[in-house]
Design a protein around this motif. Structure first.
Motif, PDB file in Angstrom:
ATOM      1  N   SER A 164      -7.685   2.987  -5.519  1.00 40.16           N
ATOM      2  CA  SER A 164      -8.540   3.759  -4.622  1.00 40.16           C
ATOM      3  C   SER A 164      -9.878   3.940  -5.332  1.00 40.16           C
ATOM      4  O   SER A 164      -9.944   3.822  -6.561  1.00 40.16           O
ATOM      5  N   ASN A 173      -4.225   2.575  -9.035  1.00 36.98           N
ATOM      6  CA  ASN A 173      -2.816   2.761  -8.664  1.00 36.98           C
ATOM      7  C   ASN A 173      -2.530   4.086  -7.962  1.00 36.98           C
ATOM      8  O   ASN A 173      -1.407   4.589  -8.019  1.00 36.98           O
ATOM      9  N   LEU A 174      -3.532   4.656  -7.304  1.00 38.36           N
ATOM     10  CA  LEU A 174      -3.320   5.952  -6.647  1.00 38.36           C
ATOM     11  C   LEU A 174      -2.643   5.799  -5.287  1.00 38.36           C
ATOM     12  O   LEU A 174      -2.225   6.780  -4.680  1.00 38.36           O
ATOM     13  N   ILE A 175      -2.568   4.564  -4.781  1.00 33.72           N
ATOM     14  CA  ILE A 175      -1.930   4.314  -3.482  1.00 33.72           C
ATOM     15  C   ILE A 175      -0.822   3.300  -3.714  1.00 33.72           C
ATOM     16  O   ILE A 175      -1.071   2.228  -4.259  1.00 33.72           O
ATOM     17  N   GLY A 176       0.411   3.638  -3.346  1.00 33.64           N
ATOM     18  CA  GLY A 176       1.482   2.692  -3.609  1.00 33.64           C
ATOM     19  C   GLY A 176       2.845   3.227  -3.250  1.00 33.64           C
ATOM     20  O   GLY A 176       2.971   4.239  -2.555  1.00 33.64           O
TER      21      GLY A 176
END
Lengths: 375, 375
Positions: free
Chosen positions: B155, B160-163
């Motif tokens: 983001s 790796n904040l969206i997954g």
């Protein structure tokens, strides 16, 4: 609890470490803050909602959260199915990150099925999974989409093709909120209530026939009907959380219904989901009769009840022209309820005796659709 | 199996119904078709990869799949971290739907960490969860990102904040493929191998010091090192699949490392992830020493080994100017390894004695960073 607490029902969705409670009753929106702070004492919240819901009920929820000492902010998305898009998902996820939500904080999905599906999916993928709470404000969402953990958005290829199984921490269904629904929305939601009777609870269908007035006048029977629906769904989801088997029963009426929704380009002026399901359930019973599975008395009884509730029961009640039977069959074949090219249908052997049929010949479906569209 | 089967290792990741095998060895790419058709006999596959990997190894994988009678198509994404975006996720998901993938079909993530994270996440959200297989082609992916089910994209707020947590059905790690990596990529992947020794396997760190030549010459020791790394990660993931506790140990060196990556705007010409981890691990040991937790001999030994492997061990080895210590601390505070505002760090009490510290005073970290940047 408030003074009408004697009218509150509690249903537990038993999914091991993902178990949660559904609170159903009057005036629960005023109690939401207390319920949430009991469950997650230190959590900060982001309320995801749409403008219509916020206008009608935003203040009530906001006061309840504030009184319980909960720090929260609000994200509004446009009302309507178009918000179930990748663009809007991105916008909600970035909104949650802007609000510096950490694991342990809470997303509150406050609205109908669109908001619940979108906000639930955003919670599922933000920081690889944030907790969320459903506060469904439509009848459809209270009895169906808020329970069971299906979240997601639409693709140009079809509805709900992108999503996750992500169970909420709690569901709060305030039946007072349903008073602000339009007649049409209420009826459409009712189709999913009737569905539970037709899947495997003939006793519940009997009860619905007898209690129609109480339900449609937002009486105590409505709370009972919502609670029984949630219990029916919880029972199925407990057995098959990720739809590898019997959860498909919940699609009774949905294969025909989705085809009709597709054929009308999801134009809600012509057909809303619950109406498609109502017509689809009647078609599923008629088709079962045609396959010598279900007696005609049952077909007539189902049709009569849905008609009495003001729901459409035949494709020719949909305004405007429908495509030919061949095109409807294409929509059915495109539906995700297809396994390796064979047609999957929920058929029935009688009232409340639905089952999953994996090998329905498409030629039979085509003939049936042709005959139906000609009548 | 092929003639070098005596060099194959099998590691099981024990996660109940989500358990899977990691196959590690030489020439496994040629065996991939057989391994996959044994596991999912009727599945159709979409191979998600990048142009570089397809150019180097696409033909080998394609022949193996064809020989095993597997129907497949290929989706190529641009190489590099920028592909871990919402736009590219959308593009891969729509590609999977274009290919008419149904539940029961397979996504094959064929590439390094970027492809694995992106394709795994696309599999997680397409039709609410499709099966996928990891065929990692970088050392970093073989020993770290392909194992344990973390998938996701970046983001604007951070990496790796969206997954989603989505475990693969199988991992196939062919060490022959690593021969095409650049020296720099290989070294960077090695940093994660050394990490497992430093977390809780001092015996493995001893072994790594003694077997450095065999590992860096792609000898039998490399297969052993990859297998032991996968076993170490599997052991941690088994205990704590969704990082509620000890899985955080895998972040040793990553808090400082991510701050340095952020401070260099993720410019891989200046710093790649594994290099950040190498410097970060040395800093974590030095900081532990400063906090009177870890003896100086251990710090020196860790630094000496990573240096001997050709890895950077100090921020001043990063080309170009770094921001001041205050700014680095901001990056640390923004990192998702923060719980309710307190700084979380993986510190160590000696060689292979790492632990999770939840209450590290930010003032101490700031003083340490200032001193470090001045030397």
């Amino acid at each position: 609890m408030n003074t009408s607490s004697q009218l509150c029902k509690l249903i537990n969705v038993d999914l091991g470490e993902r178990s949660y409670d559904i609170h159903i009753g009057r005036g629960l929106l005023q109690e939401a803050g207390k319920l949430i702070s009991n469950l997650a004492p230190k959590a900060r919240c982001v309320v995801v909602s749409d403008e219509n819901v916020l206008k009608a009920h935003g203040e009530t929820l906001g006061e309840s959260l504030t009184q319980a000492g909960i720090e929260f902010s609000t994200l509004a998305v446009p009302a309507g199915e178009k918000s179930k898009s990748m663009e809007m998902l991105n916008s909600v996820v970035e909104g949650l990150l802007d609000a510096k939500m950490e694991r342990g904080d809470l997303v509150i999905a406050f609205g109908g099925g669109v908001v619940g599906d979108l906000a639930g999916f955003a919670a599922a993928v933000t920081r690889r999974g944030m907790d969320f709470i459903q506060i469904p404000t439509s009848l459809l969402a209270q009895v169906d989409s808020s329970v069971g953990g299906k979240t997601g958005i639409n693709s140009p290829h079809g509805k709900n093709l992108i999503g996750a199984f992500h169970q909420p921490l709690m569901v709060i269904a305030d039946t007072d909120v349903l008073k602000t629904l339009s007649d049409r929305e209420f009826k459409a939601g009712y189709a999913e209530i009737a569905k539970y009777g037709l899947i495997n609870r003939p006793d519940f269908f009997d009860w619905l026939e007898k209690n129609r007035d109480g339900i449609f006048s937002n009486g105590a029977a409505l709370i009972e009907a919502v609670a029984t629906s949630c219990q029916c769904k919880a029972d199925v989801v407990k057995e098959d959380e990720k739809e590898n088997g019997i959860r498909a029963l919940l699609n009774l009426g949905h294969t025909f219904g989705h085809a009709l929704e597709g054929a009308t380009q999801y134009d809600s002026a012509r057909l809303v989901h619950g109406e498609g399901v109502a017509i689809g359930m009647v078609l599923a019973h008629q088709f079962s009769n045609r396959m010598n599975l279900c007696d005609m008395d049952t077909v007539n009884r189902v049709e009569a009840h849905l008609k009495a509730c003001g729901l459409p029961t035949h494709p020719n009640e949909i305004p405007g022209q429908l495509p030919p039977a061949e095109k409807l069959l294409d929509f059915i074949a495109q539906d995700k309820k297809v396994s390796r090219g064979k047609l999957n249908f929920i058929l029935t052997k009688g009232l409340g005796q639905s089952y999953i049929a994996n090998d329905v010949p498409s030629s039979e479906v085509l003939s049936f659709l042709k005959e139906t569209l000609e009548t």
